[in-house]
Design an enzyme around this catalytic site. Structure first.
Site, PDB file in Angstrom:
ATOM      1  N   LYS A 204       0.822  -1.216   0.000  1.00 21.53           N
ATOM      2  CA  LYS A 204       0.000   0.000   0.000  1.00 21.53           C
ATOM      3  C   LYS A 204       0.856   1.265   0.000  1.00 21.53           C
ATOM      4  O   LYS A 204       2.025   1.243   0.374  1.00 21.53           O
ATOM      5  CB  LYS A 204      -1.001  -0.050   1.153  1.00 21.53           C
ATOM      6  CG  LYS A 204      -2.090  -1.093   0.830  1.00 21.53           C
ATOM      7  CD  LYS A 204      -3.245  -1.140   1.775  1.00 21.53           C
ATOM      8  CE  LYS A 204      -4.244  -2.186   1.238  1.00 21.53           C
ATOM      9  NZ  LYS A 204      -5.276  -2.540   2.209  1.00 21.53           N
ATOM     10  N   ARG A 240      -3.213 -10.143   4.856  1.00 21.78           N
ATOM     11  CA  ARG A 240      -3.529 -10.293   3.416  1.00 21.78           C
ATOM     12  C   ARG A 240      -2.364  -9.742   2.625  1.00 21.78           C
ATOM     13  O   ARG A 240      -2.083  -8.546   2.703  1.00 21.78           O
ATOM     14  CB  ARG A 240      -4.815  -9.516   3.122  1.00 21.78           C
ATOM     15  CG  ARG A 240      -5.267  -9.542   1.674  1.00 21.78           C
ATOM     16  CD  ARG A 240      -6.507  -8.659   1.492  1.00 21.78           C
ATOM     17  NE  ARG A 240      -6.990  -8.671   0.129  1.00 21.78           N
ATOM     18  CZ  ARG A 240      -6.485  -7.923  -0.853  1.00 21.78           C
ATOM     19  NH1 ARG A 240      -5.497  -7.108  -0.613  1.00 21.78           N
ATOM     20  NH2 ARG A 240      -6.985  -8.004  -2.069  1.00 21.78           N
TER      21      ARG A 240
HETATM   22  N1  PMM Z   1      -7.176  -4.258   0.551  1.00 19.48           N
HETATM   23  C1  PMM Z   1      -7.427  -4.339  -0.761  1.00 19.48           C
HETATM   24  C2  PMM Z   1      -8.427  -5.204  -1.242  1.00 19.48           C
HETATM   25  N2  PMM Z   1      -9.140  -5.982  -0.407  1.00 19.48           N
HETATM   26  N3  PMM Z   1      -9.630  -6.684   1.784  1.00 19.48           N
HETATM   27  C3  PMM Z   1      -9.419  -6.599   3.098  1.00 19.48           C
HETATM   28  N4  PMM Z   1     -10.148  -7.345   3.945  1.00 19.48           N
HETATM   29  N5  PMM Z   1      -8.461  -5.780   3.627  1.00 19.48           N
HETATM   30  C4  PMM Z   1      -7.686  -4.977   2.839  1.00 19.48           C
HETATM   31  O1  PMM Z   1      -6.844  -4.225   3.378  1.00 19.48           O
HETATM   32  C5  PMM Z   1      -7.902  -5.023   1.422  1.00 19.48           C
HETATM   33  C6  PMM Z   1      -8.897  -5.909   0.934  1.00 19.48           C
HETATM   34  C7  PMM Z   1      -6.653  -3.487  -1.734  1.00 19.48           C
HETATM   35  O2  PMM Z   1      -5.478  -4.092  -2.132  1.00 19.48           O
HETATM   36  P1  PMM Z   1      -5.127  -4.651  -3.631  1.00 19.48           P
HETATM   37  O3  PMM Z   1      -5.759  -3.726  -4.641  1.00 19.48           O
HETATM   38  O4  PMM Z   1      -3.644  -4.562  -3.657  1.00 19.48           O
HETATM   39  O5  PMM Z   1      -5.638  -6.041  -3.706  1.00 19.48           O
END
Ligand code: PMM
Length: 264
Positions: A204, A240
């Site tokens: 991030k 995650r």
């Molecule tokens: N961040 C992203 C997408 N889904 N779900 C949860 N539960 N927590 C998060 O911090 C989260 C998520 C965004 O990240 P990406 O675009 O790199 O997948």
């Protein structure tokens, strides 16, 4: 939790796993690297991202979920749409991961209640197009805890069982860099809610602040692994991440030190 974005435009790995075959192969790699769960998403939540229709999202994720279920791999569906969550449940998904905590789709709570699946409710204020403008808080830690507590109350009132709920502070969502660090530093503030907490920091934007100016996105994998260890030490239920191999190694180091301490 390993991230599998089946999208052409995701924040850090967009477009790489856009076909079902490539997505399933990547999920198998993530499992080999040590992921316990594969988080499958078909709509990017990258800052500024536009929405896609539920139909497009479903066409992307359902074949992948069906195949991973057939292969016995545990999955979550990363979706804001109740209809997608319901179809994912029918395809054998194990967990519903909703970055809006039920705010984006009024039908989500009912689907969660009816399927009985574990549900990750993340702190969220608005869709990707406008979330950055809502990063205003008097006390970011107390406010995020309070807003998640509100979600828990609303979800329970809609028939979701407390035992289904997992909370997520939503790092990177409607929070500036300082606010993200503050919330991460105070994961213990979520303890009074008495629910499992998962944490997503992987790659991030706020991690750029600990790296040289010319750092690439993948350079954020090292701070991600370090924060994953700190989150685990704070009692997180899951982290995650995109780079499963690095974070798994970091967590193995922590587990090894913990077991040596217990043994001593
Ligand atoms: N961040 C992203 C997408 N889904 N779900 C949860 N539960 N927590 C998060 O911090 C989260 C998520 C965004 O990240 P990406 O675009 O790199 O997948």
């Amino acid at each position: 939790m390993g991230v599998l974005n089946v999208t052409p435009d995701s924040f850090s790995d967009g477009g790489r796993w856009a076909s079902t075959d490539a997505a399933v192969r990547h999920a198998l790699d993530l499992q080999t690297e040590g992921a316990d769960l594969i988080d499958v998403g078909g709509e990017s939540t990258r800052p500024g991202a536009g929405r896609v229709s539920p139909q497009v999202e479903q066409d992307r994720v359902l074949p992948v979920l069906t195949e991973l279920h057939r292969l016995g791999i545990r999955t979550s569906i990363d979706t804001l749409n109740a209809g997608t969550a319901e179809l994912a449940a029918a395809a054998g998904v194990d967990i519903i991961n909703d970055v809006s905590g039920g705010l984006a789709d009024p039908g989500m709570a009912d689907v969660v209640a009816r399927t009985g699946l574990p549900y990750i409710a993340m702190h969220w204020r608005a869709h990707a197009g406008s979330m950055d403008s809502l990063a205003t808080y008097d006390d970011v830690v107390a406010t995020v805890v309070a807003e998640l507590a509100d979600r828990v109350a609303v979800l329970e009132a809609a028939g979701v069982k407390r035992s289904q709920l997992i909370l997520d502070p939503g790092l990177g969502f409607s929070k500036d860099a300082e606010q993200n660090w503050r919330v991460f530093a105070r994961l213990d503030a979520f303890d009074p809610l008495g629910l499992p907490v998962m944490v997503g920091v992987s790659r991030k934007r706020f991690l750029a602040g600990v790296l040289p100016d010319n750092a690439a996105i993948v350079d954020r994998d090292l701070p991600t692994a370090i924060l994953s260890v700190l989150a685990a030490q704070a009692g997180a239920w899951a982290v995650r991440v995109h780079d499963v191999a690095g974070t798994r190694t970091a967590l193995n180091v922590l587990a090894r030190v913990d077991s040596a301490r217990i043994g001593s």
